[in-house]
Enzyme design. Structure first.
Site, PDB file in Angstrom:
ATOM      1  N   THR A  42      15.507 -35.631  22.996  1.00  0.00           N
ATOM      2  CA  THR A  42      16.646 -35.940  23.588  1.00  0.00           C
ATOM      3  C   THR A  42      17.330 -37.146  23.141  1.00  0.00           C
ATOM      4  O   THR A  42      16.542 -38.046  22.436  1.00  0.00           O
ATOM      5  CB  THR A  42      16.587 -36.043  25.124  1.00  0.00           C
ATOM      6  OG1 THR A  42      15.619 -36.858  25.505  1.00  0.00           O
ATOM      7  CG2 THR A  42      16.273 -34.553  25.864  1.00  0.00           C
ATOM      8  N   SER A  43      18.363 -37.663  23.589  1.00  0.00           N
ATOM      9  CA  SER A  43      19.189 -38.927  23.555  1.00  0.00           C
ATOM     10  C   SER A  43      19.900 -39.109  22.079  1.00  0.00           C
ATOM     11  O   SER A  43      20.312 -40.361  21.921  1.00  0.00           O
ATOM     12  CB  SER A  43      18.017 -40.156  23.718  1.00  0.00           C
ATOM     13  OG  SER A  43      17.400 -40.718  22.664  1.00  0.00           O
ATOM     14  N   MET A  52      10.747 -37.008  25.624  1.00  0.00           N
ATOM     15  CA  MET A  52      11.835 -37.370  26.687  1.00  0.00           C
ATOM     16  C   MET A  52      12.435 -38.801  26.396  1.00  0.00           C
ATOM     17  O   MET A  52      11.789 -39.789  26.804  1.00  0.00           O
ATOM     18  CB  MET A  52      11.028 -37.176  27.770  1.00  0.00           C
ATOM     19  CG  MET A  52      10.341 -35.995  27.936  1.00  0.00           C
ATOM     20  SD  MET A  52       9.431 -35.890  29.442  1.00  0.00           S
ATOM     21  CE  MET A  52       8.096 -37.099  29.641  1.00  0.00           C
ATOM     22  N   ASP A  53      13.342 -38.991  25.801  1.00  0.00           N
ATOM     23  CA  ASP A  53      14.018 -40.400  25.286  1.00  0.00           C
ATOM     24  C   ASP A  53      15.149 -40.400  25.931  1.00  0.00           C
ATOM     25  O   ASP A  53      16.109 -39.332  26.302  1.00  0.00           O
ATOM     26  CB  ASP A  53      14.254 -40.330  23.818  1.00  0.00           C
ATOM     27  CG  ASP A  53      14.228 -41.645  23.334  1.00  0.00           C
ATOM     28  OD1 ASP A  53      14.031 -42.345  24.158  1.00  0.00           O
ATOM     29  OD2 ASP A  53      15.123 -41.618  22.408  1.00  0.00           O
ATOM     30  N   GLY A  54      15.434 -41.620  26.587  1.00  0.00           N
ATOM     31  CA  GLY A  54      16.687 -42.155  27.085  1.00  0.00           C
ATOM     32  C   GLY A  54      16.665 -42.581  28.355  1.00  0.00           C
ATOM     33  O   GLY A  54      17.903 -42.716  28.995  1.00  0.00           O
TER      34      GLY A  54
END
Length: 343
Positions: free
Chosen positions: A291-292, A118-120
């Site tokens: 993500t991101s 879960m990035d960003g």
């Protein structure tokens, strides 16, 4: 007392997997698919409920006895039918029968285990001129939605990377906020986890966590261990390399103690010592999503993801919703998983 800030006073940090009312359009303004409630459906178990991942789904909250059992004069048949109905309901998410399966996806080809990096969150907040904490709160809301959709669509295990061992190097104010956020979210949603069949397990180096979070994590794992709708693993203070190292240390100690011969060390023995050994269904991710727009694993599930299909989304984590999830699952279903074999 911990207070988590959300855009409106009504947004409390809960997982409303079974508490939605009203409905929403099948097609969103952007033309993306959105689930829609089916109104007027009778709450019952008899009839022909829709298929979901190859398993018949019960209706919501009904325990009506099938006609064949109702017609029987034997009391044991009546009780047996109700027991079977109850068992079936325990194994399925509360509202799954009310949510249409996404068009274009095949239930039989859904992954059983999905992992997320879960990035960003910070970039999402920075783009909007908001503090980093606002990005983490928005990221929590995205996680809540992904858990809800995963349980509806028959995914049995969801593993999310919430806080890495390297994240301890971040500013103390941010780290302290995240520790409070983790504890607050677990505490606020524990009853929902129990009621809605979510089995929670916190993995990682627990010794570095605040004592109150350590205690709460153990309590949550204990009270939800019999739940069977979906397993939710949250990696906090986690390192894939450290996970392998600690597994090797435990195995070395067993060899030193004389309870294990070096020749008997196999992949299965190593897997037993990894922190993901708490998983009951599908210990290895079928699909790993990051993500991101970043294109790396960042020390996440290095052993477990050896044969995982990888999907990289350009969306920042707080912007990753159902449409993006459907895109990732659609990509997964179009791939051929050969595991070294020829087809």
């Amino acid at each position: 007392m911990l207070t988590l800030l959300f855009p409106s006073p009504s947004c409390r940090p809960r997982l409303p997997l079974g508490g939605h009312t009203g409905g929403c359009s099948v097609v969103a303004p952007e033309g993306r698919w959105r689930p829609r409630r089916v109104a007027g459906r009778e709450d019952q178990l008899d009839g022909s409920p829709p298929g979901f991942g190859g398993i018949p789904l019960p209706r919501l909250s009904g325990c009506r006895v099938p006609p064949s059992a109702a017609a029987s004069s034997a009391g044991s048949s009546f009780v047996g039918a109700r027991e079977e109905a109850y068992k079936r309901r325990l194994m399925e998410p509360p509202e799954a029968a009310l949510v249409p399966f996404p068009p274009g996806l095949t239930p039989e080809l859904m992954p059983r285990h999905v992992a997320f990096i879960m990035d960003g969150n910070s970039r999402w907040a920075k783009e909007r001129g908001l503090p980093t904490s606002a990005g983490h709160e928005a990221g929590y809301r995205s996680l809540r939605e992904i858990v809800r959709l995963s349980s509806y669509w028959g995914i049995k295990v969801l593993t999310v990377f919430a806080f890495s061992s390297e994240n301890w190097l971040r500013p103390k104010t941010e780290v302290d906020f995240l520790m409070r956020l983790f504890e607050g979210v677990i505490r606020e949603n524990l009853e929902d986890f129990k009621r809605q069949g979510i089995r929670l397990c916190i993995i990682g180096d627990a010794t570095k966590l605040p004592p109150s979070l350590q205690k709460l994590a153990m309590e949550a794992a204990e009270v939800t261990r019999e739940n069977a709708v979906i397993e939710l693993l949250v990696a906090v203070s986690y390192s894939g390399r450290s996970d392998i190292v600690q597994a090797c240390q435990k195995i070395a100690q067993r060899v030193k103690d004389g309870t294990l011969e070096p020749a008997d060390i196999t992949e299965a023995v190593i897997e037993e010592e990894l922190v993901t050994n708490c998983i009951i269904n599908s210990p290895y991710p079928d699909l790993l999503i990051r993500t991101s727009g970043e294109l790396r694993l960042s020390n996440f599930l290095l052993w477990q993801s050896a044969y995982s299909e990888l999907y990289f989304s350009k969306s920042l984590w707080p912007d990753f919703g159902e449409a993006e999830y459907v895109d990732a699952l659609s990509s997964f279903q179009q791939r051929q998983r050969r595991f070294g074999l020829r087809t």
